[in-house]
Design a protein around this motif. Sequence first.
Motif, PDB file in Angstrom:
ATOM      1  N   GLY A  97       0.818  -1.212   0.000  1.00 38.30           N
ATOM      2  CA  GLY A  97       0.000   0.000   0.000  1.00 38.30           C
ATOM      3  C   GLY A  97       0.846   1.253   0.000  1.00 38.30           C
ATOM      4  N   VAL A  98       1.962   1.207  -0.703  1.00 37.09           N
ATOM      5  CA  VAL A  98       2.913   2.317  -0.721  1.00 37.09           C
ATOM      6  C   VAL A  98       2.377   3.473  -1.563  1.00 37.09           C
ATOM      7  N   ALA A  99       2.513   4.679  -1.022  1.00 33.62           N
ATOM      8  CA  ALA A  99       2.117   5.894  -1.735  1.00 33.62           C
ATOM      9  C   ALA A  99       3.191   6.955  -1.532  1.00 33.62           C
ATOM     10  N   THR A 100       3.362   7.809  -2.521  1.00 33.43           N
ATOM     11  CA  THR A 100       4.338   8.894  -2.410  1.00 33.43           C
ATOM     12  C   THR A 100       3.812   9.956  -1.475  1.00 33.43           C
ATOM     13  N   ALA A 101       4.635  10.334  -0.496  1.00 30.24           N
ATOM     14  CA  ALA A 101       4.287  11.409   0.423  1.00 30.24           C
ATOM     15  C   ALA A 101       4.965  12.710   0.012  1.00 30.24           C
ATOM     16  N   GLU A 102       6.209  12.601  -0.475  1.00 30.52           N
ATOM     17  CA  GLU A 102       6.955  13.807  -0.829  1.00 30.52           C
ATOM     18  C   GLU A 102       8.021  13.471  -1.862  1.00 30.52           C
ATOM     19  N   VAL A 103       8.106  14.273  -2.897  1.00 27.76           N
ATOM     20  CA  VAL A 103       9.194  14.182  -3.863  1.00 27.76           C
ATOM     21  C   VAL A 103      10.166  15.284  -3.482  1.00 27.76           C
ATOM     22  N   GLY A 104      11.334  14.884  -2.986  1.00 25.22           N
ATOM     23  CA  GLY A 104      12.283  15.843  -2.430  1.00 25.22           C
ATOM     24  C   GLY A 104      13.251  16.391  -3.445  1.00 25.22           C
ATOM     25  N   GLU A 105      14.315  16.941  -2.885  1.00 26.22           N
ATOM     26  CA  GLU A 105      15.326  17.601  -3.694  1.00 26.22           C
ATOM     27  C   GLU A 105      16.110  16.605  -4.533  1.00 26.22           C
ATOM     28  N   ALA A 106      16.727  17.127  -5.576  1.00 25.21           N
ATOM     29  CA  ALA A 106      17.610  16.323  -6.418  1.00 25.21           C
ATOM     30  C   ALA A 106      19.016  16.863  -6.238  1.00 25.21           C
ATOM     31  N   LYS A 107      19.995  15.949  -6.216  1.00 25.85           N
ATOM     32  CA  LYS A 107      21.385  16.372  -6.084  1.00 25.85           C
ATOM     33  C   LYS A 107      22.243  15.541  -7.019  1.00 25.85           C
ATOM     34  N   VAL A 108      23.381  16.097  -7.381  1.00 24.62           N
ATOM     35  CA  VAL A 108      24.352  15.370  -8.188  1.00 24.62           C
ATOM     36  C   VAL A 108      25.427  14.892  -7.238  1.00 24.62           C
ATOM     37  N   ASP A 109      25.660  13.577  -7.211  1.00 27.81           N
ATOM     38  CA  ASP A 109      26.657  13.053  -6.280  1.00 27.81           C
ATOM     39  C   ASP A 109      28.028  12.981  -6.951  1.00 27.81           C
ATOM     40  N   MET A 110      28.982  12.422  -6.253  1.00 32.55           N
ATOM     41  CA  MET A 110      30.361  12.384  -6.740  1.00 32.55           C
ATOM     42  C   MET A 110      30.534  11.457  -7.944  1.00 32.55           C
ATOM     43  N   GLU A 111      29.548  10.624  -8.236  1.00 27.80           N
ATOM     44  CA  GLU A 111      29.616   9.751  -9.404  1.00 27.80           C
ATOM     45  C   GLU A 111      28.879  10.376 -10.593  1.00 27.80           C
ATOM     46  N   ASN A 112      28.518  11.655 -10.466  1.00 29.49           N
ATOM     47  CA  ASN A 112      27.804  12.403 -11.495  1.00 29.49           C
ATOM     48  C   ASN A 112      26.438  11.822 -11.808  1.00 29.49           C
ATOM     49  N   GLU A 113      25.799  11.254 -10.795  1.00 29.77           N
ATOM     50  CA  GLU A 113      24.432  10.768 -10.936  1.00 29.77           C
ATOM     51  C   GLU A 113      23.503  11.791 -10.302  1.00 29.77           C
ATOM     52  N   VAL A 114      22.340  11.969 -10.915  1.00 28.54           N
ATOM     53  CA  VAL A 114      21.314  12.807 -10.306  1.00 28.54           C
ATOM     54  C   VAL A 114      20.495  11.895  -9.402  1.00 28.54           C
ATOM     55  N   VAL A 115      20.465  12.231  -8.118  1.00 31.01           N
ATOM     56  CA  VAL A 115      19.767  11.421  -7.125  1.00 31.01           C
ATOM     57  C   VAL A 115      18.651  12.269  -6.522  1.00 31.01           C
ATOM     58  N   ARG A 116      17.428  11.731  -6.539  1.00 36.88           N
ATOM     59  CA  ARG A 116      16.275  12.432  -5.981  1.00 36.88           C
ATOM     60  C   ARG A 116      15.769  11.646  -4.772  1.00 36.88           C
ATOM     61  N   VAL A 117      15.477  12.362  -3.698  1.00 37.42           N
ATOM     62  CA  VAL A 117      14.990  11.754  -2.466  1.00 37.42           C
ATOM     63  C   VAL A 117      13.461  11.705  -2.518  1.00 37.42           C
ATOM     64  N   ILE A 118      12.903  10.497  -2.314  1.00 39.47           N
ATOM     65  CA  ILE A 118      11.454  10.286  -2.355  1.00 39.47           C
ATOM     66  C   ILE A 118      11.021   9.718  -1.007  1.00 39.47           C
ATOM     67  N   ARG A 119      10.100  10.402  -0.333  1.00 41.43           N
ATOM     68  CA  ARG A 119       9.568   9.903   0.943  1.00 41.43           C
ATOM     69  C   ARG A 119       8.244   9.226   0.667  1.00 41.43           C
ATOM     70  N   MET A 120       8.093   7.995   1.183  1.00 37.83           N
ATOM     71  CA  MET A 120       6.893   7.211   0.933  1.00 37.83           C
ATOM     72  C   MET A 120       6.274   6.757   2.249  1.00 37.83           C
ATOM     73  N   ILE A 121       4.970   6.578   2.209  1.00 41.80           N
ATOM     74  CA  ILE A 121       4.254   6.011   3.349  1.00 41.80           C
ATOM     75  C   ILE A 121       3.661   4.683   2.905  1.00 41.80           C
ATOM     76  N   ALA A 122       3.455   3.773   3.868  1.00 42.37           N
ATOM     77  CA  ALA A 122       2.943   2.449   3.533  1.00 42.37           C
ATOM     78  C   ALA A 122       1.873   2.040   4.528  1.00 42.37           C
ATOM     79  N   GLU A 123       0.953   1.214   4.062  1.00 39.74           N
ATOM     80  CA  GLU A 123      -0.118   0.701   4.917  1.00 39.74           C
ATOM     81  C   GLU A 123       0.339  -0.508   5.719  1.00 39.74           C
ATOM     82  N   THR A 124       1.215  -1.341   5.131  1.00 42.24           N
ATOM     83  CA  THR A 124       1.635  -2.564   5.809  1.00 42.24           C
ATOM     84  C   THR A 124       3.144  -2.741   5.716  1.00 42.24           C
TER      85      THR A 124
END
Length: 126
Positions: free
Chosen positions: A87-114
């Motif tokens: 029962g996972v749902a997105t709660a928040e789509v957070g910031e995006a950052k470029v890490d030392m491997e030159n990847e764009v990483v976005r933080v996603i906060r999710m809530i779940a029922e079980t």
Amino acid sequence: MGLYITRASLEVNGTVIDDFKGVTEHARIIRKKVPLMYKSGTADITQRYEVTVEYVVPQVNPFIFDGVEGGTLTIEYDGGDRVSYGGVATAEVGEAKVDMENEVVRVIRMIAETRNGNTGASANPV
């Protein structure tokens, strides 16, 4: 349970996303302190499951997390242990950052029922 996550995947509407770099399982509050007449007691509460994932955004066709509802997030650890959130749902789509491997990483906060099929409801919810 193993020390390292070997794989994390989110399945929603038949689509599997596994471009995750990291996972954080948030703390769960199990009991709450309640004041009584001349002492303190505790009360069981309904657990709320929350997970944050670090999504590596691909250059072509990135997944849009805004509409995620009713998904299943599975975290596999070394040693074969598995934790499954339903029962996972997105709660928040957070910031995006470029890490030392030159990847764009976005933080996603999710809530779940079980969590592993458990709703977290107790016999005496507050």
